[in-house]
Design an enzyme around this catalytic site. Structure first.
Site, PDB file in Angstrom:
ATOM      1  N   HIS B  79       0.844  -1.204   0.000  1.00 10.04           N
ATOM      2  CA  HIS B  79       0.000   0.000   0.000  1.00 10.04           C
ATOM      3  C   HIS B  79       0.875   1.247   0.000  1.00 10.04           C
ATOM      4  O   HIS B  79       0.671   2.153  -0.805  1.00 10.04           O
ATOM      5  CB  HIS B  79      -0.919  -0.016   1.216  1.00 10.04           C
ATOM      6  CG  HIS B  79      -1.594   1.300   1.477  1.00 10.04           C
ATOM      7  ND1 HIS B  79      -2.569   1.801   0.652  1.00 10.04           N
ATOM      8  CD2 HIS B  79      -1.415   2.221   2.455  1.00 10.04           C
ATOM      9  CE1 HIS B  79      -2.971   2.975   1.123  1.00 10.04           C
ATOM     10  NE2 HIS B  79      -2.283   3.258   2.215  1.00 10.04           N
ATOM     11  N   ASP B 109       6.622  20.765 -27.031  1.00 12.86           N
ATOM     12  CA  ASP B 109       6.749  19.456 -26.385  1.00 12.86           C
ATOM     13  C   ASP B 109       7.878  19.573 -25.367  1.00 12.86           C
ATOM     14  O   ASP B 109       8.454  20.651 -25.201  1.00 12.86           O
ATOM     15  CB  ASP B 109       7.058  18.351 -27.422  1.00 12.86           C
ATOM     16  CG  ASP B 109       6.583  16.982 -26.938  1.00 12.86           C
ATOM     17  OD1 ASP B 109       6.647  16.747 -25.721  1.00 12.86           O
ATOM     18  OD2 ASP B 109       6.145  16.177 -27.758  1.00 12.86           O
ATOM     19  N   TRP B 144       7.656   0.207   3.650  1.00 11.86           N
ATOM     20  CA  TRP B 144       8.053   0.897   2.407  1.00 11.86           C
ATOM     21  C   TRP B 144       9.500   1.347   2.465  1.00 11.86           C
ATOM     22  O   TRP B 144      10.150   1.462   1.449  1.00 11.86           O
ATOM     23  CB  TRP B 144       7.116   2.053   2.052  1.00 11.86           C
ATOM     24  CG  TRP B 144       7.437   3.388   2.676  1.00 11.86           C
ATOM     25  CD1 TRP B 144       7.054   3.821   3.899  1.00 11.86           C
ATOM     26  CD2 TRP B 144       8.190   4.452   2.091  1.00 11.86           C
ATOM     27  NE1 TRP B 144       7.519   5.081   4.120  1.00 11.86           N
ATOM     28  CE2 TRP B 144       8.223   5.499   3.023  1.00 11.86           C
ATOM     29  CE3 TRP B 144       8.837   4.639   0.865  1.00 11.86           C
ATOM     30  CZ2 TRP B 144       8.865   6.704   2.786  1.00 11.86           C
ATOM     31  CZ3 TRP B 144       9.488   5.841   0.635  1.00 11.86           C
ATOM     32  CH2 TRP B 144       9.497   6.852   1.592  1.00 11.86           C
ATOM     33  N   SER B 174      13.390   5.353 -14.226  1.00 10.20           N
ATOM     34  CA  SER B 174      12.335   6.111 -14.909  1.00 10.20           C
ATOM     35  C   SER B 174      12.215   7.519 -14.338  1.00 10.20           C
ATOM     36  O   SER B 174      12.145   8.502 -15.083  1.00 10.20           O
ATOM     37  CB  SER B 174      11.016   5.359 -14.763  1.00 10.20           C
ATOM     38  OG  SER B 174       9.943   6.235 -14.820  1.00 10.20           O
ATOM     39  N   SER B 175      12.220   7.621 -13.003  1.00 13.20           N
ATOM     40  CA  SER B 175      12.058   8.942 -12.384  1.00 13.20           C
ATOM     41  C   SER B 175      13.187   9.873 -12.776  1.00 13.20           C
ATOM     42  O   SER B 175      12.957  11.042 -13.097  1.00 13.20           O
ATOM     43  CB  SER B 175      12.032   8.822 -10.867  1.00 13.20           C
ATOM     44  OG  SER B 175      10.924   8.099 -10.467  1.00 13.20           O
ATOM     45  N   HIS B 258      13.788  11.766   2.520  1.00  4.40           N
ATOM     46  CA  HIS B 258      13.161  13.019   2.903  1.00  4.40           C
ATOM     47  C   HIS B 258      12.915  13.932   1.718  1.00  4.40           C
ATOM     48  O   HIS B 258      11.817  14.452   1.563  1.00  4.40           O
ATOM     49  CB  HIS B 258      13.863  13.750   4.044  1.00  4.40           C
ATOM     50  CG  HIS B 258      12.884  14.678   4.685  1.00  4.40           C
ATOM     51  ND1 HIS B 258      11.956  14.244   5.577  1.00  4.40           N
ATOM     52  CD2 HIS B 258      12.608  15.961   4.443  1.00  4.40           C
ATOM     53  CE1 HIS B 258      11.151  15.231   5.876  1.00  4.40           C
ATOM     54  NE2 HIS B 258      11.530  16.298   5.213  1.00  4.40           N
ATOM     55  N   GLU B 260      12.259  12.890  -1.050  1.00  2.00           N
ATOM     56  CA  GLU B 260      11.126  12.220  -1.685  1.00  2.00           C
ATOM     57  C   GLU B 260       9.799  12.746  -1.141  1.00  2.00           C
ATOM     58  O   GLU B 260       8.832  12.927  -1.885  1.00  2.00           O
ATOM     59  CB  GLU B 260      11.240  10.710  -1.462  1.00  2.00           C
ATOM     60  CG  GLU B 260      10.006   9.888  -1.800  1.00  2.00           C
ATOM     61  CD  GLU B 260       9.728   9.796  -3.282  1.00  2.00           C
ATOM     62  OE1 GLU B 260      10.614  10.154  -4.075  1.00  2.00           O
ATOM     63  OE2 GLU B 260       8.619   9.374  -3.651  1.00  2.00           O
ATOM     64  N   TYR B 262       9.202  15.673  -0.225  1.00  2.00           N
ATOM     65  CA  TYR B 262       8.933  16.952  -0.895  1.00  2.00           C
ATOM     66  C   TYR B 262       8.707  16.756  -2.375  1.00  2.00           C
ATOM     67  O   TYR B 262       8.011  17.558  -3.005  1.00  2.00           O
ATOM     68  CB  TYR B 262      10.059  17.940  -0.598  1.00  2.00           C
ATOM     69  CG  TYR B 262      10.021  18.297   0.855  1.00  2.00           C
ATOM     70  CD1 TYR B 262       9.004  19.109   1.327  1.00  2.00           C
ATOM     71  CD2 TYR B 262      10.892  17.740   1.758  1.00  2.00           C
ATOM     72  CE1 TYR B 262       8.888  19.367   2.667  1.00  2.00           C
ATOM     73  CE2 TYR B 262      10.786  17.997   3.093  1.00  2.00           C
ATOM     74  CZ  TYR B 262       9.784  18.813   3.552  1.00  2.00           C
ATOM     75  OH  TYR B 262       9.656  19.050   4.873  1.00  2.00           O
ATOM     76  N   SER B 273      -1.492  26.266  -5.958  1.00  2.00           N
ATOM     77  CA  SER B 273      -1.217  27.663  -6.290  1.00  2.00           C
ATOM     78  C   SER B 273      -1.746  28.028  -7.668  1.00  2.00           C
ATOM     79  O   SER B 273      -1.810  29.207  -8.007  1.00  2.00           O
ATOM     80  CB  SER B 273       0.289  27.929  -6.245  1.00  2.00           C
ATOM     81  OG  SER B 273       0.802  27.505  -5.018  1.00  2.00           O
ATOM     82  N   HIS B 307      15.976  13.220  10.896  1.00  2.00           N
ATOM     83  CA  HIS B 307      14.842  13.243  11.826  1.00  2.00           C
ATOM     84  C   HIS B 307      13.974  11.991  11.699  1.00  2.00           C
ATOM     85  O   HIS B 307      13.098  11.775  12.505  1.00  2.00           O
ATOM     86  CB  HIS B 307      14.025  14.539  11.707  1.00  2.00           C
ATOM     87  CG  HIS B 307      13.199  14.677  10.486  1.00  2.00           C
ATOM     88  ND1 HIS B 307      12.971  15.880   9.887  1.00  2.00           N
ATOM     89  CD2 HIS B 307      12.547  13.792   9.733  1.00  2.00           C
ATOM     90  CE1 HIS B 307      12.212  15.711   8.834  1.00  2.00           C
ATOM     91  NE2 HIS B 307      11.942  14.450   8.721  1.00  2.00           N
ATOM     92  N   HIS B 308      14.252  11.173  10.680  1.00  2.00           N
ATOM     93  CA  HIS B 308      13.585   9.872  10.631  1.00  2.00           C
ATOM     94  C   HIS B 308      14.317   8.860  11.503  1.00  2.00           C
ATOM     95  O   HIS B 308      13.873   7.737  11.640  1.00  2.00           O
ATOM     96  CB  HIS B 308      13.544   9.354   9.196  1.00  2.00           C
ATOM     97  CG  HIS B 308      12.775  10.247   8.274  1.00  2.00           C
ATOM     98  ND1 HIS B 308      11.436  10.069   8.021  1.00  2.00           N
ATOM     99  CD2 HIS B 308      13.140  11.324   7.552  1.00  2.00           C
ATOM    100  CE1 HIS B 308      11.023  10.997   7.179  1.00  2.00           C
ATOM    101  NE2 HIS B 308      12.034  11.774   6.880  1.00  2.00           N
ATOM    102  N   THR B 333       7.058  26.716   5.219  1.00  2.00           N
ATOM    103  CA  THR B 333       5.726  26.125   5.083  1.00  2.00           C
ATOM    104  C   THR B 333       4.665  27.101   5.568  1.00  2.00           C
ATOM    105  O   THR B 333       3.611  27.252   4.937  1.00  2.00           O
ATOM    106  CB  THR B 333       5.658  24.815   5.890  1.00  2.00           C
ATOM    107  OG1 THR B 333       6.839  24.066   5.619  1.00  2.00           O
ATOM    108  CG2 THR B 333       4.462  24.005   5.497  1.00  2.00           C
ATOM    109  N   LYS B 336       3.873  29.619   2.986  1.00  2.00           N
ATOM    110  CA  LYS B 336       2.986  29.156   1.917  1.00  2.00           C
ATOM    111  C   LYS B 336       1.535  29.188   2.371  1.00  2.00           C
ATOM    112  O   LYS B 336       0.655  29.673   1.667  1.00  2.00           O
ATOM    113  CB  LYS B 336       3.373  27.741   1.485  1.00  2.00           C
ATOM    114  CG  LYS B 336       4.750  27.653   0.901  1.00  2.00           C
ATOM    115  CD  LYS B 336       4.904  26.454   0.008  1.00  2.00           C
ATOM    116  CE  LYS B 336       4.301  26.690  -1.335  1.00  2.00           C
ATOM    117  NZ  LYS B 336       5.048  27.613  -2.158  1.00  2.00           N
ATOM    118  N   ARG B 455       2.753   1.519  14.774  1.00  2.00           N
ATOM    119  CA  ARG B 455       2.320   1.268  13.412  1.00  2.00           C
ATOM    120  C   ARG B 455       2.785  -0.117  12.998  1.00  2.00           C
ATOM    121  O   ARG B 455       3.671  -0.706  13.621  1.00  2.00           O
ATOM    122  CB  ARG B 455       2.874   2.347  12.477  1.00  2.00           C
ATOM    123  CG  ARG B 455       4.355   2.274  12.269  1.00  2.00           C
ATOM    124  CD  ARG B 455       4.906   3.549  11.674  1.00  2.00           C
ATOM    125  NE  ARG B 455       4.814   3.565  10.221  1.00  2.00           N
ATOM    126  CZ  ARG B 455       5.607   4.307   9.433  1.00  2.00           C
ATOM    127  NH1 ARG B 455       6.535   5.083   9.964  1.00  2.00           N
ATOM    128  NH2 ARG B 455       5.469   4.295   8.151  1.00  2.00           N
TER     129      ARG B 455
END
Lengths: 270, 818, 115, 351
Positions: B79, B109, B144, B174-175, B258, B260, B262, B273, B307-308, B333, B336, B455
């Site tokens: 998931h 293009d 994950w 790919s990314s 991290h 990722e 963002y 926006s 921080h993870h 943040t 924004k 979790r």
């Protein structure tokens, strides 16, 4: 309390102030108020950080304040000096036949950056630092070197002369970002070290009742956090100047053709 | 890039028309690729949603037996992986990015259309690889972020983690490809006058996102390669027994992980926006500040990965550093959120479904952001990490954040994509159901977290204070599933009976609304010149600040160009074939059938070369490309430099692993084994080859293709000598000293680092030989010297990496590491 | 302080002009000579016992010089648009920071080995 | 094209927001007097008290910020949704004062959070411990906890006893994969990593029974890896230590004696230690494969603290470990009937 100063510091200060005044008198021109304020700010910063009580505490082995002095010398004083120097004052020096080639080379962004990075890292390399900075009784020489490389470092961003163009704004941002390498490379190991790195600071009690280890961690954090926050501010300032400038500039280099969207009709058999 | 003349049929007005199935398989039109991404992602969203429902059902009651522990672990892992890599990322960068970038910046293009198609096919096959467990062996089951050493073969013997490892590697390729493409497009393909500070905010957000992708994915790739080697070649990258530490994986993963986060949220910011100003009838409040905030967030995101890992015991200094940098993210943040609020303030609000989703996003994202502030502080984090409050946090920023932004963007752009309007009534049903059910499901997770529910537990004891909220959440999760029914009905209704959309149904502000709906295959008949931010609004009403009530100028003028003269690149089958090749390689690796790997590799190489020669005039496909580009630079060169930048991070991760593990290595082999005289010789060889390379370039620039070709062959030759030296060196270590690949930490890190460099040299030699052949057949000249230059850039980069390796690995071999 | 100093460099128009200029073969040969000398120095430094105490900084400086020469002349960053320098040095900075922090973070853990 | 907005929709938004806020108040606070087993809001040591204080501070800040944001939001929607069709009066593109305000205010909040955070980090992660500190070595296994007291030599599993008001140093290392040692009331959590020693240093201030659980995903039975911490008075702790150190009683007759023979003959003894009967401890540098069963009968729970220690549960567990704890490393021995009962009787006799 007697306000004491190191002779070398006094010489540098005298040279700076004297040079500034001499140029102004010789050329019979007067810097603007902002320039004067910036320049006196630089002088005040140097006086505040390198003489009197702060210097006294540094001589009592306060590592944290020693780092603070260095930050003033490379990050506060040079930009203020450059901002306080009018173009007519810099021109005769920097366009002088003998000086110009060297100045051109030194103020190339990468050269300036590498010079600064190398000097800054070298000054903090433990063997060098222990031998040059502390065993040798004169502090002033290291300080002067830092001030000089600081001036060279900031020149590409704050050049007072159109003949020495400043970096474009995006490149200024890049330059600031690049600065994080030497700063982190120096600050992080000091902060994270497991023991006192510099022999000079191993001994004795340090001011403010800090243990040598705590003093070192504090100094490391001042350098790390201090430069981080400071550079963040510089980055912000550059960014918003860039934004404002682009906002105001009409499209360059092209005919100002008004936008012409497509017709509403679906047919394209024109 | 490529622009082969191809007549455009006058009657072909929409990109959706014509071509049939084959046309979709071979398409290289960015809009069609966007649709492909969209459809794929929606399919996987259904799959990920199904897994989520199963997971929630299992948690409905304490000691429930709906799913077995093994299935539960597979479902929650998949998931997460599905929603992150196969839904949010492809929808945001794949769908919205592909569709909107060229339209918003006024381009026909993307910079490299065939690369774009290739990215999609690789993405599709990566997604299939990740989900192969449905067919055989079980889905990934390590969470994950797949923390080592649980993912080692010893603890996870099945193929589950292999699907995870290879699937993510393929998706990473790919990314990075599409990121490279978008980066060059945004940097270099903007319409005249569209300076950085006139770009729509969505473009800014995608620009920053793709930079993050380019510079973050290499770290994941390195981590996955190590994991692959541990699982297949029995190395010890994450094995304590050899002196290694599983924490290395966490660092490599979170250096990627991290940013990722963002990568997933910045495009959402961009979409919001775009939507909010349109329906507020006001320009975006504080545009420069918004741009600044995006950049600051992205910049800080590289300094906060720790921080993870507060609970892993990094020590007080690292804890403090990461804590303070993480807290700092609150500032941009906050900027924004308040800027969005003040865009709404004082506007003329039109409460369309898209707007409602955007508004809900603002509040819900605020909640997610505020709980993020807690986790930035280690003392709080040590109570809360790995508990349901984290689950609540990231579902608030991604589920109620990114997904709501995607839905806002969906309702906003659906008319432009399909040419038909959606029903607002069904849309509002969807909105209210979604807002209620998402909040009711995820908000109580904060309470569960406070009550200590960890979790990833498949079962729990009764009387922990968790029973009620779990039941409540599961029922509301079913409502989430139900809430998508109005959406599906709406899509069906719109496609069958929907009102035809006009070019500009929302009275919008940016360029994509100035083209017909659905857009023609060439996007803009005449490339617009941009004079201000919100260019289309200015064209309609005269200024950015205009109220939008009276048109100051006729916005619509007849096009003066003959659209049949517009050159668009021809479709190509090779991207699909290359994708198949990569898929075959991953598959062959999984089933351990080397014949499949080699066949697939052959297919890959064949299609790559065929694609390179697809256009007869390669090297000068579009003589006006440079003149028409925004910066006056060739896109291919910009692309090469960006790729080099990405590679830099890749090598940095390899080198740091070497440096760290060198000093932790146990066993007899250490850096003392290295042969300095031989390597010094190799160094001179490689430096000389670089000299020959620049001489070749200089020759071609003088139009001297004879000497150019000779120098090229010389370069390749020296490259071969270098490779020979390396083969000799490896052989010597392996056969004479018995230092096999996985002998100890030193040997594996050394072989991997130097081997990867050697692999780059090998690729370079192949490339040089291809160029040399082109030279022999007279295909290279001064005009096409750029092709040589780009090849040279790659070659010199390989050289530069060797300069670093030579010093850090060889000459500093006796220096104690770290 | 004059704003004009900034203005004449920020107009992106100058990038196009920067494209064509490339060094000549002679310049390339000179660079190759310097690179060879630097490499010889590196290897020399490695073999001289007296320099072992300052091996690390010396080697780093020498290799930084080589790095700069290859990037600036062979990859012609010195002559090309500054944008390319940005595209290279930005990731390079990041890479260097990652290298520094990873070695520090994991090196730190090395001081706290388990039983 | 424009959709006129009806105000009642706005009310729905407001009321659902308020309902959620209300729910949060209800949900956050357990009913008075209740203390759930893993509840993080009931600190019972100086360490978790510090965590809790910062948590409260940040929560208050969060709620205030959220209220401000929601207030501006609701106000904007209510005021301006009625203005459809009128020309806009505000068409600010930017406002320096406002922009500065929302840079400076978050900055102040960040500093307000950062200061206690940094202070707590420095003060709660000591490198050295006083000689008086009791060291408890925690060894994590898939999926159970082993506890050792180096100062006394006590070895136990899944249940750890510590004295109140004395500094405890939990020195933790994992035997296999990464786990996380989570005791919400006493010490928060800290990952238990193979090959790396991590510490939680705490001083419990209230005697009682506390629960803990593994919180880092560690494989199939991650959910079945719980433990209990007993904070004892010093006297109770000494008594407990003494009892743990006493030799186990060897049954000489009855079912239990048969069980002892089965235990020694069956594979049990390969992994499990009963002091005086079996044990392979010298072979293993840290931790056994299975828990030390010397005083098994005195423990309240079995199998990673997921079941009460009753003969029925024990029989269930020995009969088919995989059904109780998926993926468990304990093999299915195929014991049943009389043999199983004998083994259970023996184990339960090991008080």
């Amino acid at each position: 309390m007697i306000w004491e100063a190191d002779p070398a510091t006094l010489i540098v200060l005298a040279l700076l102030v004297g040079g500034y005044a001499a140029f102004a008198l010789a050329l019979k021109r007067w810097p603007t108020v902002i320039q004067l304020i910036a320049f006196s700010g630089a002088i005040l910063a140097i006086v505040g950080a390198l003489t009197g009580p702060v210097d006294e505490l540094v001589k009592q082995r306060s590592f944290a304040l020693y780092i603070f002095q260095q930050l003033v010398l490379v990050f506060i004083a040079p930009p203020l000096i450059l901002a306080g120097t009018p173009d007519w004052m810099a021109r005769p020096v920097l366009t002088h036949r003998l000086i110009e080639p060297l100045a051109r080379f030194l103020t190339r962004p990468l050269v300036a950056y590498i010079l600064f990075g190398a000097a800054f890292a070298l000054v903090h390399f433990p063997p060098v630092c222990d031998r040059v900075c502390h065993v040798h009784p004169v502090y002033g020489d290291v300080d002067t070197v830092l001030l000089l490389v600081g001036l060279i470092l900031w020149f590409p961003l704050l050049s007072p002369l159109p003949e020495y163009p400043r970096l474009s704004y995006p490149m200024q941002v890049m330059y600031i970002f690049l600065l994080m390498i030497p700063m982190t490379a120096v600050a992080a190991p000091i902060t994270m070290a497991q023991s006192v790195v510099y022999i000079y600071y191993v001994e004795g009690p340090h001011p403010f009742g800090l243990s040598p280890m705590a003093d070192q961690v504090l100094g490391g954090i001042i350098m790390w956090v201090g430069q981080g926050v400071y550079l963040m501010f510089v980055f912000s300032a550059i960014f918003f100047r860039w934004a404002r400038r682009e906002d105001e500039t009409p499209p360059f280099n092209r005919r100002p053709v008004p936008l012409r969207p497509l017709p509403r009709q679906r047919s394209h058999a024109i | 890039m490529a622009a082969q003349p191809r007549p455009i049929h006058a009657e072909q007005t929409s990109y959706l028309e014509g071509g049939g199935i084959y046309g979709w398989l071979t398409t290289i039109d960015h809009k069609r690729i966007a649709v492909l991404y969209g459809v794929t992602a929606v399919f996987f969203m259904a799959l990920g949603g199904f897994e989520a429902m199963a997971v929630r059902t299992q948690l409905m009651y304490p000691n429930n037996h709906f799913l077995s522990a093994q299935t539960y672990n597979q479902f929650f892992t998949t998931h997460g992986l599905t929603m992150i890599f196969l839904v949010i990322m492809p929808l945001e960068t794949g769908f919205f990015g592909n569709f909107l970038i060229p339209l918003q910046i006024g381009a026909r293009d993307v910079a490299f259309p065939r690369l774009n198609a290739l990215s999609y096919w690789i993405f599709l096959f990566g997604a299939i690889t990740l989900n192969l467990g449905w067919l055989y062996g079980g889905l990934p089951n390590g969470g994950w972020f797949g923390y080592a050493n649980l993912t080692e073969r010893y603890y996870s013997p099945g193929p589950n983690i292999d699907f995870f490892d290879l699937g993510l590697l393929v998706l990473g390729v790919s990314s990075v490809m599409s990121a490279l493409n978008f980066f060059v497009t945004i940097i270099n393909m903007r319409a005249p006058g569209m300076t950085f500070f006139r770009m729509p905010l969505f473009i800014w957000s995608i620009l920053v996102t793709v930079i993050l992708i380019l510079l973050a994915f290499p770290s994941l790739t390195v981590g996955l390669i190590f994991l692959f080697m541990d699982r297949y070649f029995d190395t010890h990258y994450y094995r304590v027994i050899a002196g290694a530490t599983p924490i290395l994986w966490q660092h490599l993963f979170w250096i990627f992980g991290h940013p990722e986060v963002y990568i997933m949220i910045l495009p959402a910011f961009g979409l919001i926006s775009e939507v909010i100003p349109v329906f507020s009838g006001k320009p975006l409040f504080g545009y420069p500040m918004m741009v600044y905030a995006i950049i600051a967030i992205a910049f800080l995101s590289y300094g906060v990965w720790g921080h993870h890992m507060f609970a892993t015991g990094m020590g007080p200094v690292a804890d403090m550093t990461f804590s303070v940098t993480s807290l700092l993210i609150a500032i941009p943040t906050g900027i924004k959120i308040f800027n969005w609020l003040f865009t709404v303030w004082g506007g003329r609000l039109r409460f369309t479904t898209a707007y409602l989703f955007a508004l809900a996003f603002v509040i819900q994202f605020t909640i997610g952001g505020l709980s993020g502030m807690m986790h930035a502080s280690p003392p709080i984090d040590l109570e809360q990490t790995d508990s349901y409050i984290i689950v609540a946090h990231f579902h608030y920023v991604l589920g109620l954040g990114a997904l709501f932004a995607i839905l806002a963007g969906f309702y906003f752009y659906w008319p432009k994509v399909t040419g038909r309007m959606l029903s607002e009534t069904l849309g509002k049903w969807h909105f209210w159901l979604a807002v209620w059910s998402f909040n009711a499901t995820f908000f109580p997770m904060h309470f569960l977290g406070e009550l200590g529910m960890p979790r990833r537990i498949y079962t729990y004891a009764p009387h922990m204070g968790w029973d009620f909220w779990n039941k409540w959440e599961t029922w509301n999760a079913y409502i989430i599933a139900l809430s998508f029914i109005p959406l599906l009905l709406n899509i069906y209704w719109s496609l069958t009976n929907g009102e035809r959309a006009t070019e500009d149904p929302w009275d919008a502000r940016t360029l994509e609304w100035s083209v017909p709906t659905p857009p023609p295959i060439y996007n803009f008949a005449e490339v617009p010149t941009v004079t201000a931010r919100d260019a289309f609004w200015v064209a309609k009403y005269g200024s950015v600040e205009a109220s939008g009530l009276t048109q100051s100028a006729p916005a619509i003028a007849p096009a003066l160009v003959d659209v049949s003269k517009i050159h668009i690149p021809a479709p190509s089958l090779y991207p699909l074939l290359m994708g198949l090749g990569i898929f075959g390689m991953a598959l062959g690796m999984l089933i351990g059938w080397y014949r499949v790997i080699f066949t697939a590799m052959a297919l890959l190489v064949f299609s790559a070369i065929a694609m390179a020669f697809e256009y007869p005039n390669w090297g000068e496909e579009n003589p006006h490309a440079v003149a028409e580009s925004f910066l006056g630079l060739d896109s291919r060169k910009v692309g090469m430099w960006s790729f080099i930048g990405s590679e830099t991070v890749f090598f940095a991760c390899l080198i740091s692993t070497y440096m760290v593990y060198k000093s932790r290595s146990l066993g007899v082999y250490d850096a003392g084994i290295l042969n300095i005289p031989l390597t010094s010789f190799s160094t001179f060889v490689l430096l000389t080859s670089s000299l020959l390379m620049v001489l070749a370039l200089a020759a071609f620039q003088r139009d001297d293709h004879k000497w150019g070709t000779i120098w090229l062959i010389g370069t390749a030759l020296f490259g071969c000598i270098f490779l020979g030296g390396q083969v000799y060196e490896f052989g010597d270590f392996w056969l004479e000293h018995g230092m096999v690949f996985n002998a100890n930490l030193f040997s594996q890190c050394f072989y991997t680092l130097v081997g990867f460099h050697g692999f780059h040299v090998f690729i370079g030699v192949v490339w040089l030989l291809v160029m040399a052949f082109a030279g022999i057949f007279g295909k290279l000249n001064a005009k096409r010297s750029l092709a040589v230059e780009i090849c040279g850039l790659y070659w010199h980069f390989v050289d530069i990496v060797w300069v670093v390796i030579f010093v850090l690995v060889y000459l500093m071999r006796t220096v104690k590491g770290a | 302080m004059s704003e004009s100093a900034v203005e004449h460099v920020t107009a992106p128009a100058h990038h196009a002009a920067a494209e064509s200029h490339h060094p000549t073969a002679v310049q390339y040969l000179v660079v190759a000579g310097i690179l060879t000398v630097l490499t010889v120095c590196e290897i020399g430094v490695y073999y001289i016992p007296a320099l072992q105490s300052v091996l690390v900084p010396l080697l780093l400086i020498l290799s930084a010089g080589k790095f700069y020469l290859v990037a600036a002349y062979y990859m012609h960053l010195h002559f090309d648009s500054r944008i390319f320098s940005g595209l290279f040095f930005f990731p390079l900075t990041l890479a260097a920071l990652i290298l520094i922090s990873l070695t520090l973070l994991l090196g730190f853990l090395a001081h706290h080995p388990g039983p | 094209m424009t959709m006129p907005f009806r105000l009642n929709r706005c009310r729905i938004a407001t009321w659902s927001g308020l309902t959620l806020l209300l729910l949060s108040v209800v949900g956050c606070a357990p009913p008075p007097g209740t203390h759930y087993r893993l509840d993080t809001l009931s600190p019972r040591s100086a360490l978790t008290q510090r965590f809790y204080d910062i948590f409260v501070e940040v929560t208050v800040i969060d709620i205030i910020v959220l209220i401000i944001v929601v207030a501006i939001f609701v106000l904007a929607l209510m005021v301006f949704s009625t203005r459809t069709g009128e020309p806009t009066e505000f068409s600010w593109r930017t406002d320096v004062f406002l922009e500065t305000a929302w840079i400076v205010i978050p900055m102040i909040l960040v500093i307000a959070i950062a200061i206690p955070t940094v202070k707590t980090i420095i003060e709660t992660q000591p490198y050295t411990w006083s000689p008086d500190t009791l060291e408890v070595r925690v060894i994590a296994h898939q999926w159970w906890w082993e506890f050792r007291y180096p100062s006394t030599g006590v070895v136990t599993a899944d249940e750890v006893h510590i004295p109140v008001n004395r500094q405890i140093n939990f020195a933790m290392v994992s035997r296999d994969v990464i786990h996380s040692f989570f005791m919400p009331a006493l010490g928060g959590k800290r990952d238990v990593v193979p090959g790396q020693e991590n510490h939680i240093t705490l001083t419990a201030n209230t005697p009682g029974e506390y629960w803990g659980q593994c919180t880092e995903f560690c494989g199939d039975s991650h959910a079945n890896m719980r433990f209990r911490v007993f904070v004892d008075t010093p006297e109770q702790f000494d008594a407990w230590t003494k009892h743990q150190l006493s030799a186990p009683v060897h049954p000489t007759e009855g079912l239990a004696a048969e069980g002892a023979k089965i235990f020694a003959d069956a594979p049990c003894a390969v992994c499990h230690t009963v002091r005086g009967i079996s044990g392979l401890s010298p072979q293993y540098t840290y931790g056994f494969r299975g828990p030390d069963l010397t005083h098994f009968g005195s423990r309240g729970t079995i199998a990673g603290a997921i079941m009460d220690n009753t003969p029925e549960n024990l029989a269930l567990w020995i009969h088919n470990p995989d059904a109780v704890k998926p993926g468990a490393n304990m093999p299915t021995l195929g014991l049943s009937g009389h043999d199983l009962n004998a083994l259970v009787a023996y184990l339960e006799s090991l008080k």
